[in-house]
Write a protein that holds these residues in place. Structure first.
Motif, PDB file in Angstrom:
ATOM      1  N   MET A  40      25.110  38.059  33.884  1.00 28.63           N
ATOM      2  CA  MET A  40      25.333  39.421  33.429  1.00 28.63           C
ATOM      3  C   MET A  40      26.706  39.919  33.862  1.00 28.63           C
ATOM      4  O   MET A  40      27.188  39.568  34.917  1.00 28.63           O
ATOM      5  CB  MET A  40      24.317  40.342  34.094  1.00 28.63           C
ATOM      6  N   VAL A  41      27.286  40.781  33.021  1.00 26.43           N
ATOM      7  CA  VAL A  41      28.532  41.447  33.386  1.00 26.43           C
ATOM      8  C   VAL A  41      28.285  42.944  33.339  1.00 26.43           C
ATOM      9  O   VAL A  41      27.897  43.483  32.301  1.00 26.43           O
ATOM     10  CB  VAL A  41      29.691  41.074  32.436  1.00 26.43           C
ATOM     11  N   ASN A  42      28.467  43.614  34.475  1.00 27.38           N
ATOM     12  CA  ASN A  42      28.336  45.068  34.549  1.00 27.38           C
ATOM     13  C   ASN A  42      29.663  45.688  34.914  1.00 27.38           C
ATOM     14  O   ASN A  42      30.513  45.031  35.503  1.00 27.38           O
ATOM     15  CB  ASN A  42      27.339  45.457  35.647  1.00 27.38           C
ATOM     16  N   VAL A 104      45.841  36.528  31.493  1.00 35.74           N
ATOM     17  CA  VAL A 104      44.628  35.784  31.833  1.00 35.74           C
ATOM     18  C   VAL A 104      43.743  36.741  32.630  1.00 35.74           C
ATOM     19  O   VAL A 104      44.239  37.486  33.474  1.00 35.74           O
ATOM     20  CB  VAL A 104      44.985  34.529  32.672  1.00 35.74           C
ATOM     21  N   LEU A 105      42.447  36.771  32.324  1.00 35.91           N
ATOM     22  CA  LEU A 105      41.529  37.652  33.046  1.00 35.91           C
ATOM     23  C   LEU A 105      41.332  37.115  34.462  1.00 35.91           C
ATOM     24  O   LEU A 105      40.720  36.074  34.665  1.00 35.91           O
ATOM     25  CB  LEU A 105      40.177  37.718  32.322  1.00 35.91           C
ATOM     26  N   CYS A 106      41.886  37.840  35.442  1.00 34.35           N
ATOM     27  CA  CYS A 106      41.938  37.310  36.797  1.00 34.35           C
ATOM     28  C   CYS A 106      40.780  37.787  37.651  1.00 34.35           C
ATOM     29  O   CYS A 106      40.227  38.862  37.442  1.00 34.35           O
ATOM     30  CB  CYS A 106      43.235  37.742  37.471  1.00 34.35           C
ATOM     31  N   VAL A 121      36.098  40.753  38.395  1.00 30.49           N
ATOM     32  CA  VAL A 121      37.287  40.537  37.559  1.00 30.49           C
ATOM     33  C   VAL A 121      37.831  41.859  37.048  1.00 30.49           C
ATOM     34  O   VAL A 121      37.196  42.911  37.190  1.00 30.49           O
ATOM     35  CB  VAL A 121      37.001  39.587  36.363  1.00 30.49           C
ATOM     36  N   GLU A 122      39.009  41.796  36.440  1.00 28.55           N
ATOM     37  CA  GLU A 122      39.628  42.989  35.888  1.00 28.55           C
ATOM     38  C   GLU A 122      38.725  43.605  34.817  1.00 28.55           C
ATOM     39  O   GLU A 122      38.071  42.889  34.069  1.00 28.55           O
ATOM     40  CB  GLU A 122      40.962  42.620  35.229  1.00 28.55           C
ATOM     41  N   TYR A 123      38.726  44.929  34.746  1.00 30.46           N
ATOM     42  CA  TYR A 123      37.961  45.640  33.727  1.00 30.46           C
ATOM     43  C   TYR A 123      38.853  45.883  32.511  1.00 30.46           C
ATOM     44  O   TYR A 123      39.992  46.346  32.657  1.00 30.46           O
ATOM     45  CB  TYR A 123      37.450  46.967  34.295  1.00 30.46           C
TER      46      TYR A 123
HETATM   47  N1  ADE Z   1      32.988  42.235  28.831  1.00 32.14           N
HETATM   48  C1  ADE Z   1      32.980  41.059  29.456  1.00 32.14           C
HETATM   49  N2  ADE Z   1      33.881  41.054  30.421  1.00 32.14           N
HETATM   50  C2  ADE Z   1      34.486  42.269  30.411  1.00 32.14           C
HETATM   51  C3  ADE Z   1      35.527  42.870  31.150  1.00 32.14           C
HETATM   52  N3  ADE Z   1      36.133  42.203  32.123  1.00 32.14           N
HETATM   53  N4  ADE Z   1      35.908  44.110  30.854  1.00 32.14           N
HETATM   54  C4  ADE Z   1      35.298  44.764  29.864  1.00 32.14           C
HETATM   55  N5  ADE Z   1      34.318  44.251  29.117  1.00 32.14           N
HETATM   56  C5  ADE Z   1      33.914  43.009  29.392  1.00 32.14           C
END
Ligand code: ADE
Length: 319
Positions: A40-42, A104-106, A121-123
């Motif tokens: 899950m990603v919150n 790159v999503l860090c 990770v970064e939003y």
């Molecule tokens: N969905 C998945 N990852 C995300 C993120 N880092 N920021 C916003 N939405 C996402």
């Protein structure tokens, strides 16, 4: 045995600069950003210092006025076992070696709890590129107009800029010998100021592990080069192929590629010499790049730094 390994890993990580004390992280349980391979990603808020800034002090993050930072929090689902948890620790290790690049999503930090490991990770408040493109179809401007900073409309310059930024991120990943293996618009995220970041490293591998095959799992056939479909061979050249399919997604504002072909028929379709057509608004120079990337001979496909140079000329920026 897995559990012993987990406890060891958690102990090693404990005094690492990447660790965030769990109480400094507020997870917003009702704000679900996605469900990925990891779980899950919150959305969350990180209250304390951001570990990534220890390594990259000049990096700029969009922080709130009180210094807290909006983040995305990746966790395992509740029914995970120790083997899933070990995978999560491997992803943490991978994200540490990935380091920092603006496209790159860090990883900003992590919580190495052996039972509930967390990756921060970064939003990216504009969500994924595929949804973004599709939601801007009605207000797209096909002509190139003067830059208008207040405009929220998508135009040709934005599309070219996305293409360049993603290519820049992929060039960085390839310089570190990483193969992403799942490059597609759904795996690119956009920040509030439309900075594009390559994310979802669930399938990512170091080139040394390139022989790694993943039969059985759901594979992104429509983004895969013929040799990836038939031999499960993933290289930087199969990433280049997928990048060109992503360019096609960009210039169709999010059409599903080969919409009249079943994923299972893709291999034959490509081996028969078929390729995606030039989208209506796609400039000839861009379509020419796509066709080069779809050469059936992987060695004849360009490398990311070459593609980035072409895009930079079109964007009028220095490479
Ligand atoms: N969905 C998945 N990852 C995300 C993120 N880092 N920021 C916003 N939405 C996402």
């Amino acid at each position: 045995n897995h559990y012993t390994n987990l406890k060891k890993l958690a102990k090693i990580n404990k005094y690492d600069d990447w660790e965030v004390p769990r109480y400094e992280l507020v997870i917003m349980e009702t704000e679900i950003l996605g469900r990925g391979a990891f779980g899950m990603v919150n959305k969350g808020i990180l209250k304390g210092r951001i570990p990534l800034l220890n390594f990259y002090p000049t990096m700029r993050l969009e922080t709130k006025t009180d210094g807290a930072c909006e983040v995305a929090v990746k966790r395992l689902p509740p029914y995970s076992d120790d083997s899933n948890r070990l995978d999560a620790f491997h992803e943490i290790t991978f994200m540490k070696t990935l380091g920092f690049h603006p496209h790159v999503l860090c990883m900003l930090g992590c919580v190495s709890d052996p039972v509930d490991p967390i990756i921060i990770v970064e939003y990216c408040s504009n969500g994924d590129l595929l949804h973004y493109l599709r939601s801007h179809r009605s207000d797209f401007k096909d002509e190139i107009t003067e830059a208008n900073i207040t405009s929220t409309r998508l135009d040709m310059k934005c599309l070219l800029s996305f293409a360049w930024q993603i290519c820049d991120g992929l060039d960085y990943m390839s310089s570190k010998n990483f193969i992403h293996r799942d490059i597609a618009a759904r795996n690119v995220l956009l920040t509030g100021s439309l900075v594009a970041k390559i994310g979802d490293f669930g399938l990512c591998r170091h080139t040394e592990d390139a022989q790694y095959t993943s039969k059985g799992g759901r594979l992104p056939f429509k983004w895969m080069a013929p040799e990836a479909i038939t031999l499960y061979e993933f290289t930087i050249k199969t990433d280049v192929w997928a990048y060109a399919v992503l360019l096609h997604e960009i210039y169709t504002l999010g059409d599903t590629p080969y919409h009249n072909v079943q994923p299972a028929d893709m291999s034959k379709y490509l081996l028969d010499g078929n390729r995606l057509e030039q989208p209506e608004r796609c400039p000839d120079e861009i379509y020419s790049i796509m066709k080069d990337c779809w050469d059936s001979n992987p060695n004849k496909r360009p490398i990311f730094s070459e593609i980035r140079s072409c895009l930079a000329v079109m964007l009028h920026v220095n490479d």
